[in-house]
Design a protein around this motif. Structure first.
Motif, short mmCIF file in Angstrom:
data_model
loop_
_atom_site.label_atom_id
_atom_site.label_comp_id
_atom_site.label_asym_id
_atom_site.label_seq_id
_atom_site.Cartn_x
_atom_site.Cartn_y
_atom_site.Cartn_z
N ASN A 45 35.71 -11.83 -29.30
CA ASN A 45 36.11 -10.49 -29.68
C ASN A 45 37.56 -10.29 -29.21
O ASN A 45 38.05 -11.07 -28.40
N SER A 46 38.21 -9.28 -29.72
CA SER A 46 39.59 -9.00 -29.33
C SER A 46 39.62 -7.69 -28.57
O SER A 46 39.41 -6.61 -29.15
N LEU A 47 39.89 -7.77 -27.27
CA LEU A 47 39.79 -6.60 -26.40
C LEU A 47 41.15 -6.19 -25.86
O LEU A 47 41.86 -7.01 -25.27
N GLY A 48 41.49 -4.93 -26.05
CA GLY A 48 42.75 -4.39 -25.56
C GLY A 48 42.64 -3.92 -24.12
O GLY A 48 41.57 -3.99 -23.49
N VAL A 49 43.75 -3.38 -23.60
CA VAL A 49 43.80 -2.98 -22.20
C VAL A 49 42.79 -1.90 -21.88
O VAL A 49 41.99 -2.02 -20.94
N GLU A 50 42.78 -0.82 -22.66
CA GLU A 50 41.86 0.28 -22.37
C GLU A 50 40.40 -0.16 -22.50
O GLU A 50 39.55 0.25 -21.71
N ALA A 51 40.12 -1.00 -23.47
CA ALA A 51 38.75 -1.50 -23.65
C ALA A 51 38.33 -2.33 -22.44
O ALA A 51 37.19 -2.21 -21.95
N ARG A 77 46.07 -10.57 -29.38
CA ARG A 77 46.68 -9.63 -28.45
C ARG A 77 48.08 -10.08 -28.05
O ARG A 77 48.37 -11.27 -27.98
N LEU A 78 48.95 -9.11 -27.78
CA LEU A 78 50.29 -9.41 -27.31
C LEU A 78 50.22 -9.96 -25.88
O LEU A 78 49.38 -9.54 -25.08
N ILE A 79 51.11 -10.88 -25.58
CA ILE A 79 51.13 -11.45 -24.23
C ILE A 79 51.38 -10.37 -23.19
O ILE A 79 50.94 -10.48 -22.04
N SER A 80 52.05 -9.30 -23.56
CA SER A 80 52.32 -8.20 -22.63
C SER A 80 51.07 -7.41 -22.28
O SER A 80 51.00 -6.74 -21.25
N GLU A 81 50.03 -7.47 -23.13
CA GLU A 81 48.79 -6.75 -22.88
C GLU A 81 47.88 -7.47 -21.90
O GLU A 81 47.13 -6.85 -21.15
N ILE A 82 47.93 -8.79 -21.94
CA ILE A 82 46.89 -9.59 -21.28
C ILE A 82 46.87 -9.45 -19.76
O ILE A 82 45.79 -9.29 -19.17
N PRO A 83 48.02 -9.47 -19.06
CA PRO A 83 47.94 -9.37 -17.59
C PRO A 83 47.22 -8.12 -17.10
O PRO A 83 46.38 -8.20 -16.19
N GLN A 84 47.51 -6.98 -17.70
CA GLN A 84 46.87 -5.74 -17.25
C GLN A 84 45.38 -5.74 -17.55
O GLN A 84 44.56 -5.34 -16.72
N ALA A 85 45.02 -6.23 -18.75
CA ALA A 85 43.61 -6.30 -19.13
C ALA A 85 42.85 -7.26 -18.23
O ALA A 85 41.74 -6.99 -17.78
#
Length: 422
Positions: A45-51, A77-85
């Motif tokens: 699945n593709s999960l964003g930061v808020e999810a 997902r953008l590489i910028s999203e992944i660390p926070q998620a």
């Protein structure tokens, strides 16, 4: 709805693209209601930061969680999203005393995301299985992760406890030689590992030697997979030096590791000395060795490897119709495992001169380095080495002709004259 079953929650393979908490309803409500959930699977699945933050908030309160499967959750997902998620998910698990396995495989982290794993890896001392396959960490990211695991071991020791870590899987992640000493230190510090898989990482002979040194401190090792790295002679001999320490070894995968002729002989000789009687699976495809290795393996199998049910030798420099394979099959048949040998449908011509100049130069350089190292050794250290596995390997290598036509009985006689001090 999710594919739940008893204490298992799963949305595996639903191909969801969840950006927010609302995008995961009603799945999150269902998970929240499962007080005794032991397994969660979020893969494909593709999960964003808020999810991810919403998932983390639920997982944090689960007191019986054992398996957390977060493989393949960042596609698109953008590489910028992944660390926070990633931080949200891993930080939620730091305090878990029940967790056994964390799987973060098939996520394109890259080195820049490795720091997000550090707090969990340093502080959670309950987890036993860590899977980080196909993540593109690179040498820097690999160093960060390995150092965090090393710190974990230090904290466990300072607390007067023993490490729980048993399984580490980190293949296809471009670890290379740069991170190898750090992984070696982490492995040695944990010391009770039973399974290590680092295939397809671009690790060369120097790195292989470091890994072998670290894993020599893991006497309970049962599975070692280094497929598709580059061992050559020196890397293989480094593994050979510690094989006798792994008496519980069940599976060894050195396929596509370019063992070479001398490396193959060294490995087969060591196996012929009986230190690994529990071996069930041996994978040595495309190792660039010749029939002498097969002849020695026949001796090892007939005398010691009674449980070997999987043997892969395809792609080496031996005629598939050579009589050495007849002897090998006879040895396997002694233990009712005549079907253990793989198909030999891609063997190299043993008479061809296709070995590249680069490979020849590498072998020459290795031999020169070994000679230099031997010349610098003190008489005391050399005497200690001569009592070990290296001496036995050297003895057999010297006695074997350039291309051996010796039968199994003759090779057995050669090995019978080799004494290896335990």
């Amino acid at each position: 709805m999710s594919a739940t079953s008893g204490k298992v929650f799963s949305i595996l393979g639903k191909n969801l693209k969840a950006n927010t908490k609302a995008d995961l309803e009603p799945y999150l409500s269902e998970l929240e209601a499962m007080e005794d959930v032991e397994e969660v699977h979020f893969g494909a699945n593709s999960l964003g930061v808020e999810a991810c933050e919403a998932i983390a908030a639920v997982l944090k309160d689960k007191k019986h969680l054992k398996i957390v499967d977060l493989a393949d959750i960042f596609t698109g997902r953008l590489i910028s999203e992944i660390p926070q998620a990633l931080s949200a998910l891993c930080d939620a698990l730091i305090g878990s005393e029940s967790i056994v396995e964390l799987d973060l495989s098939d996520n394109a982290f890259g080195g820049r995301c490795a720091d997000a794993l550090v707090p969990f890896l340093q502080n959670n001392t309950a987890f036993q299985v860590f899977k980080l396959n196909n993540t593109g960490l690179g040498p820097f990211g690999g160093k960060v992760v390995a150092d965090a695991l090393h710190e974990n071991a230090r904290r466990v020791k300072d607390a007067g406890k023993e490490s729980n870590l048993r399984v580490v899987v980190c293949g296809r992640s471009r670890l290379e030689n740069g991170s190898a000493p750090h992984w070696a230190a982490a492995f040695a510090a944990h010391g009770r590992l039973t399974e290590v898989r680092l295939p397809q990482n671009g690790i060369r002979m120097e790195g292989i030697a470091k890994l072998a040194e670290g894993l020599s401190q893991c006497p309970t090792l049962e599975v070692l997979d280094l497929q598709d790295n580059t061992a050559t002679r020196s890397g293989t001999r480094a593994i050979v030096r510690v094989l006798e320490k792994w008496s519980s070894l069940r599976a060894l995968n050195l396929s596509d590791c370019l063992l070479g002729k001398a490396g193959g002989i060294a490995l087969a000789t060591s196996l012929s000395l009986g230190s690994n009687p529990k071996l069930e699976s041996l994978k040595l495809q495309y190792g660039e060795f010749d029939k002498r290795t097969v002849e020695l393996l026949s001796v090892a199998i007939s005398q010691h490897l009674k449980h070997l049910t999987e043997l892969e030798l395809n792609g080496n420099q031996i005629d598939a119709e050579d009589e050495c394979f007849d002897e090998l099959r006879k040895a396997l048949a002694l233990h009712d495992h005549e079907d253990a040998l793989d198909e030999l449908d891609d063997m190299e011509d043993p008479n061809s001169d296709e070995e590249s100049e680069t490979e020849e130069e590498e072998e020459e350089e290795e031999e020169e380095e070994e000679e230099e190292a031997e010349a610098q050794e003190t008489p005391e250290s050399k005497a200690g080495e001569d009592d070990g596995v290296d001496a036995g390997v050297d003895d057999v290598e010297k006695k074997l002709p350039p291309v051996s036509d010796a039968g199994v009985d003759e090779l057995a006689d050669v090995l019978a004259g080799v004494h290896v001090k335990n």
